[in-house]
Write a protein that holds these residues in place. Structure first.
Motif, PDB file in Angstrom:
ATOM      1  N   LEU A 141       6.471   2.535 -13.555  1.00  0.00           N
ATOM      2  CA  LEU A 141       5.191   1.954 -12.868  1.00  0.00           C
ATOM      3  C   LEU A 141       6.066   1.131 -11.398  1.00  0.00           C
ATOM      4  O   LEU A 141       5.117   1.071 -10.342  1.00  0.00           O
ATOM      5  CB  LEU A 141       4.294   1.017 -13.383  1.00  0.00           C
ATOM      6  N   ALA A 142       6.939   0.848 -11.455  1.00  0.00           N
ATOM      7  CA  ALA A 142       7.534  -0.138 -10.283  1.00  0.00           C
ATOM      8  C   ALA A 142       7.304   0.447  -8.999  1.00  0.00           C
ATOM      9  O   ALA A 142       6.963  -0.200  -8.155  1.00  0.00           O
ATOM     10  CB  ALA A 142       8.810  -0.710 -10.515  1.00  0.00           C
ATOM     11  N   PRO A 143       7.683   2.064  -8.704  1.00  0.00           N
ATOM     12  CA  PRO A 143       7.322   2.256  -7.321  1.00  0.00           C
ATOM     13  C   PRO A 143       5.939   2.545  -6.920  1.00  0.00           C
ATOM     14  O   PRO A 143       5.873   2.754  -5.894  1.00  0.00           O
ATOM     15  CB  PRO A 143       8.301   3.747  -7.500  1.00  0.00           C
ATOM     16  N   HIS A 144       4.872   2.145  -7.767  1.00  0.00           N
ATOM     17  CA  HIS A 144       3.497   2.340  -7.439  1.00  0.00           C
ATOM     18  C   HIS A 144       2.740   1.463  -7.210  1.00  0.00           C
ATOM     19  O   HIS A 144       1.525   1.291  -6.858  1.00  0.00           O
ATOM     20  CB  HIS A 144       2.929   3.445  -8.685  1.00  0.00           C
ATOM     21  N   ARG A 145       3.417  -0.073  -7.390  1.00  0.00           N
ATOM     22  CA  ARG A 145       2.646  -1.108  -7.072  1.00  0.00           C
ATOM     23  C   ARG A 145       2.401  -1.295  -5.661  1.00  0.00           C
ATOM     24  O   ARG A 145       2.816  -0.900  -4.830  1.00  0.00           O
ATOM     25  CB  ARG A 145       3.426  -2.186  -7.563  1.00  0.00           C
ATOM     26  N   VAL A 146       1.139  -2.031  -5.523  1.00  0.00           N
ATOM     27  CA  VAL A 146       0.954  -2.431  -4.052  1.00  0.00           C
ATOM     28  C   VAL A 146       1.315  -3.889  -3.921  1.00  0.00           C
ATOM     29  O   VAL A 146       1.467  -4.653  -4.635  1.00  0.00           O
ATOM     30  CB  VAL A 146      -0.594  -2.258  -3.511  1.00  0.00           C
TER      31      VAL A 146
END
Length: 146
Positions: A141-146
């Motif tokens: 999920l890390a690359p998808h955080r805002v």
């Protein structure tokens, strides 16, 4: 709308809220119904709230497609809940029961469960089938955080 403002649909009433990105951590509430927009736990998705939660949100939404009879789904549930508590509000978490909402599951071609999908403004940006452990899930999920 400026670049530092995010839209976020309310799961309770469907209203679209504008939240300054810098204030996401301030426990924002819906401007219409006053319910919290983040609870630290996955939301329950239905046909009635899917558009507001997934399609109207600029905060990426992680959806767990599951069913009550599925053993791996039961294994994944507490991992998903702990991850939601750790990563909200930089991601939003929701669960969709494929037995209760077969049309939505079919719309996204869900063939095996659990399947996790990440949506950005209603568009699928990532998909992963099967159980993941907490660290593996957070890394995914890390690359998808805002």
């Amino acid at each position: 709308m400026t670049d530092d403002t995010l839209t976020l649909g309310c799961a309770h009433c469907g209203a679209v809220n504008r939240i300054p990105a810098a204030r996401l951590d301030d426990r924002p509430r819906c401007g219409k119904c006053k319910q919290p927009l983040f609870s630290g736990a996955p939301l329950t998705l239905t046909a009635a709230n899917f558009q507001a939660v997934v399609e109207r949100s600029q905060v990426p939404v992680v959806v767990d497609f599951w069913a009550s009879w599925c053993g791996p789904c039961k294994m994944m549930a507490p991992i998903f809940e702990r991850t939601a508590a750790r990563l909200e509000p930089r991601l939003r978490f929701a669960k969709l029961d494929t037995e209760a909402e077969p049309a939505l599951a079919g719309r996204f071609g869900i063939r095996s469960i659990p399947t996790l999908m990440v949506f950005r403004e209603g568009r699928e940006v990532a998909r992963q089938a099967g159980v993941m452990q907490g660290p593996q899930l957070e890394q995914w999920l890390a690359p998808h955080r805002v």
